[in-house]
Design a protein around this motif. Structure first.
Motif, PDB file in Angstrom:
ATOM      1  N   PRO A  16     -11.077 -29.558  52.168  1.00 27.12           N
ATOM      2  CA  PRO A  16     -10.073 -28.810  52.927  1.00 27.12           C
ATOM      3  C   PRO A  16     -10.597 -27.451  53.365  1.00 27.12           C
ATOM      4  O   PRO A  16     -11.500 -26.890  52.750  1.00 27.12           O
ATOM      5  CB  PRO A  16      -8.935 -28.649  51.925  1.00 27.12           C
ATOM      6  CG  PRO A  16      -9.625 -28.572  50.599  1.00 27.12           C
ATOM      7  CD  PRO A  16     -10.806 -29.525  50.725  1.00 27.12           C
ATOM      8  N   TYR A  17     -10.002 -26.915  54.435  1.00 31.60           N
ATOM      9  CA  TYR A  17     -10.326 -25.590  54.942  1.00 31.60           C
ATOM     10  C   TYR A  17      -9.270 -24.618  54.440  1.00 31.60           C
ATOM     11  O   TYR A  17      -8.112 -24.971  54.282  1.00 31.60           O
ATOM     12  CB  TYR A  17     -10.359 -25.594  56.469  1.00 31.60           C
ATOM     13  CG  TYR A  17     -11.384 -26.552  57.009  1.00 31.60           C
ATOM     14  CD1 TYR A  17     -10.997 -27.776  57.514  1.00 31.60           C
ATOM     15  CD2 TYR A  17     -12.734 -26.238  56.986  1.00 31.60           C
ATOM     16  CE1 TYR A  17     -11.936 -28.685  58.005  1.00 31.60           C
ATOM     17  CE2 TYR A  17     -13.678 -27.133  57.469  1.00 31.60           C
ATOM     18  CZ  TYR A  17     -13.276 -28.353  57.980  1.00 31.60           C
ATOM     19  OH  TYR A  17     -14.200 -29.238  58.448  1.00 31.60           O
ATOM     20  N   PHE A  18      -9.677 -23.371  54.209  1.00 30.80           N
ATOM     21  CA  PHE A  18      -8.742 -22.365  53.714  1.00 30.80           C
ATOM     22  C   PHE A  18      -9.275 -20.987  54.078  1.00 30.80           C
ATOM     23  O   PHE A  18     -10.459 -20.823  54.367  1.00 30.80           O
ATOM     24  CB  PHE A  18      -8.580 -22.474  52.184  1.00 30.80           C
ATOM     25  CG  PHE A  18      -9.892 -22.347  51.442  1.00 30.80           C
ATOM     26  CD1 PHE A  18     -10.332 -21.125  50.984  1.00 30.80           C
ATOM     27  CD2 PHE A  18     -10.684 -23.469  51.218  1.00 30.80           C
ATOM     28  CE1 PHE A  18     -11.547 -21.002  50.317  1.00 30.80           C
ATOM     29  CE2 PHE A  18     -11.899 -23.362  50.551  1.00 30.80           C
ATOM     30  CZ  PHE A  18     -12.329 -22.135  50.094  1.00 30.80           C
ATOM     31  N   TRP A  19      -8.391 -19.977  54.078  1.00 34.37           N
ATOM     32  CA  TRP A  19      -8.792 -18.590  54.320  1.00 34.37           C
ATOM     33  C   TRP A  19      -8.993 -17.900  52.984  1.00 34.37           C
ATOM     34  O   TRP A  19      -8.219 -18.088  52.052  1.00 34.37           O
ATOM     35  CB  TRP A  19      -7.731 -17.854  55.151  1.00 34.37           C
ATOM     36  CG  TRP A  19      -7.769 -18.293  56.568  1.00 34.37           C
ATOM     37  CD1 TRP A  19      -6.909 -19.173  57.165  1.00 34.37           C
ATOM     38  CD2 TRP A  19      -8.720 -17.936  57.562  1.00 34.37           C
ATOM     39  NE1 TRP A  19      -7.278 -19.379  58.472  1.00 34.37           N
ATOM     40  CE2 TRP A  19      -8.394 -18.625  58.744  1.00 34.37           C
ATOM     41  CE3 TRP A  19      -9.837 -17.100  57.574  1.00 34.37           C
ATOM     42  CZ2 TRP A  19      -9.123 -18.503  59.917  1.00 34.37           C
ATOM     43  CZ3 TRP A  19     -10.558 -16.978  58.749  1.00 34.37           C
ATOM     44  CH2 TRP A  19     -10.207 -17.669  59.905  1.00 34.37           C
ATOM     45  N   THR A  20     -10.050 -17.118  52.905  1.00 34.04           N
ATOM     46  CA  THR A  20     -10.359 -16.396  51.680  1.00 34.04           C
ATOM     47  C   THR A  20     -11.065 -15.092  52.042  1.00 34.04           C
ATOM     48  O   THR A  20     -11.312 -14.819  53.218  1.00 34.04           O
ATOM     49  CB  THR A  20     -11.218 -17.268  50.736  1.00 34.04           C
ATOM     50  OG1 THR A  20     -11.315 -16.619  49.465  1.00 34.04           O
ATOM     51  CG2 THR A  20     -12.610 -17.521  51.291  1.00 34.04           C
ATOM     52  N   SER A  21     -11.401 -14.315  51.043  1.00 33.90           N
ATOM     53  CA  SER A  21     -12.090 -13.038  51.251  1.00 33.90           C
ATOM     54  C   SER A  21     -13.313 -12.945  50.369  1.00 33.90           C
ATOM     55  O   SER A  21     -13.333 -13.467  49.261  1.00 33.90           O
ATOM     56  CB  SER A  21     -11.162 -11.868  50.921  1.00 33.90           C
ATOM     57  OG  SER A  21     -10.061 -11.856  51.771  1.00 33.90           O
ATOM     58  N   ALA A  22     -14.306 -12.233  50.874  1.00 29.08           N
ATOM     59  CA  ALA A  22     -15.498 -11.938  50.087  1.00 29.08           C
ATOM     60  C   ALA A  22     -15.180 -10.785  49.144  1.00 29.08           C
ATOM     61  O   ALA A  22     -14.206 -10.046  49.350  1.00 29.08           O
ATOM     62  CB  ALA A  22     -16.649 -11.551  51.014  1.00 29.08           C
ATOM     63  N   ASN A  23     -15.994 -10.614  48.120  1.00 29.29           N
ATOM     64  CA  ASN A  23     -15.856  -9.446  47.252  1.00 29.29           C
ATOM     65  C   ASN A  23     -16.138  -8.203  48.100  1.00 29.29           C
ATOM     66  O   ASN A  23     -17.170  -8.131  48.766  1.00 29.29           O
ATOM     67  CB  ASN A  23     -16.839  -9.521  46.092  1.00 29.29           C
ATOM     68  CG  ASN A  23     -16.489 -10.627  45.129  1.00 29.29           C
ATOM     69  OD1 ASN A  23     -15.333 -10.877  44.862  1.00 29.29           O
ATOM     70  ND2 ASN A  23     -17.501 -11.312  44.614  1.00 29.29           N
ATOM     71  N   PRO A  24     -15.242  -7.220  48.109  1.00 33.47           N
ATOM     72  CA  PRO A  24     -15.461  -6.020  48.929  1.00 33.47           C
ATOM     73  C   PRO A  24     -16.567  -5.149  48.334  1.00 33.47           C
ATOM     74  O   PRO A  24     -16.975  -5.347  47.192  1.00 33.47           O
ATOM     75  CB  PRO A  24     -14.111  -5.310  48.874  1.00 33.47           C
ATOM     76  CG  PRO A  24     -13.498  -5.762  47.602  1.00 33.47           C
ATOM     77  CD  PRO A  24     -14.002  -7.165  47.363  1.00 33.47           C
ATOM     78  N   SER A  25     -17.033  -4.177  49.123  1.00 30.24           N
ATOM     79  CA  SER A  25     -18.049  -3.254  48.603  1.00 30.24           C
ATOM     80  C   SER A  25     -17.835  -1.856  49.165  1.00 30.24           C
ATOM     81  O   SER A  25     -17.162  -1.673  50.170  1.00 30.24           O
ATOM     82  CB  SER A  25     -19.461  -3.752  48.934  1.00 30.24           C
ATOM     83  OG  SER A  25     -19.673  -3.765  50.325  1.00 30.24           O
ATOM     84  N   ARG A  26     -18.437  -0.890  48.480  1.00 26.99           N
ATOM     85  CA  ARG A  26     -18.348   0.520  48.858  1.00 26.99           C
ATOM     86  C   ARG A  26     -19.756   1.084  48.950  1.00 26.99           C
ATOM     87  O   ARG A  26     -20.604   0.797  48.121  1.00 26.99           O
ATOM     88  CB  ARG A  26     -17.547   1.277  47.805  1.00 26.99           C
ATOM     89  CG  ARG A  26     -17.359   2.747  48.088  1.00 26.99           C
ATOM     90  CD  ARG A  26     -16.497   3.426  47.041  1.00 26.99           C
ATOM     91  NE  ARG A  26     -15.214   2.782  46.823  1.00 26.99           N
ATOM     92  CZ  ARG A  26     -14.163   2.877  47.649  1.00 26.99           C
ATOM     93  NH1 ARG A  26     -14.264   3.587  48.756  1.00 26.99           N
ATOM     94  NH2 ARG A  26     -13.030   2.269  47.361  1.00 26.99           N
ATOM     95  N   SER A  27     -19.980   1.910  49.966  1.00 33.63           N
ATOM     96  CA  SER A  27     -21.285   2.544  50.138  1.00 33.63           C
ATOM     97  C   SER A  27     -21.434   3.721  49.192  1.00 33.63           C
ATOM     98  O   SER A  27     -20.476   4.152  48.546  1.00 33.63           O
ATOM     99  CB  SER A  27     -21.441   3.046  51.581  1.00 33.63           C
ATOM    100  OG  SER A  27     -20.638   4.209  51.790  1.00 33.63           O
ATOM    101  N   THR A  28     -22.621   4.255  49.177  1.00 31.21           N
ATOM    102  CA  THR A  28     -22.840   5.535  48.504  1.00 31.21           C
ATOM    103  C   THR A  28     -22.154   6.611  49.344  1.00 31.21           C
ATOM    104  O   THR A  28     -21.792   6.377  50.499  1.00 31.21           O
ATOM    105  CB  THR A  28     -24.339   5.854  48.383  1.00 31.21           C
ATOM    106  OG1 THR A  28     -24.907   5.849  49.705  1.00 31.21           O
ATOM    107  CG2 THR A  28     -25.063   4.829  47.525  1.00 31.21           C
TER     108      THR A  28
END
Length: 182
Positions: A151-163
């Motif tokens: 099946p197809y689904f919407w999801t998110s990647a782990n977010p990140s923050r810059s220096t």
């Protein structure tokens, strides 16, 4: 009389549904919910500014890398979002921003990212006034089940923050100091 027949029909339907579910669903412990297994590995982002010390008026690039660290899932249509923050969870003031555009437009790529692959988006921002920020990124994607199949689904990647990125005074012209020779 109609009430008694209605209750009997509801009881019959409930019994039939219970039997149907017992046959159709896999066995599980009481109270547990069976869910599709998650992919081995994860979907991660890395947010990297081209410079960490910037002069007012200078334009830098902020690259957001999306890496599929799964072993059996594919992801497509990544939509990259960049937030400019003065503290974690606090977006910069849009009426007096440190970087412009104050709220960069999302970037959507019409591509897919297979197991072990990566893709990236680049945002250009210009320092408008002195201050310090970090760039926080999120990426939403359309994912697949095991083996890159439905099946197809919407999801998110782990977010990140810059220096942290510091904006200082504007760069002036370098003039050597000329004085008396000693």
């Amino acid at each position: 009389m109609h009430t008694h027949r209605g209750r009997r029909n509801i009881a019959l339907v409930a019994t039939l549904l219970g039997l149907l579910l017992a046959v159709a669903l896999p066995a599980s412990t009481p109270g547990s919910i069976t869910r599709t297994a998650r992919a081995a590995g994860t979907l991660n982002t890395t947010t990297t500014p081209s410079k960490t010390n910037v002069a007012i008026g200078e334009t830098i690039t902020v690259t957001v890398l999306l890496k599929n660290d799964t072993t059996d899932r594919c992801y497509g249509l990544p939509q990259f979002r960049l937030y400019i923050q003065t503290a974690p969870g606090v977006n910069q003031d849009t009426t007096n921003p440190i970087f412009t555009p104050a709220q960069p437009q999302p970037i959507t790529l019409y591509t897919s990212v297979g197991p072990g692959q990566s893709t990236s988006a680049t945002f250009n921002v210009t320092a408008a006034r002195a201050g310090s920020v970090t760039f926080f990124s999120t990426v939403s994607v359309e994912g697949t089940g095991p083996g890159c199949q439905p099946p197809y689904f919407w999801t998110s990647a782990n977010p990140s923050r810059s220096t942290a990125v510091v904006v200082g005074a504007s760069r002036g012209t370098y003039l050597p100091v000329i004085g008396k020779g000693e």
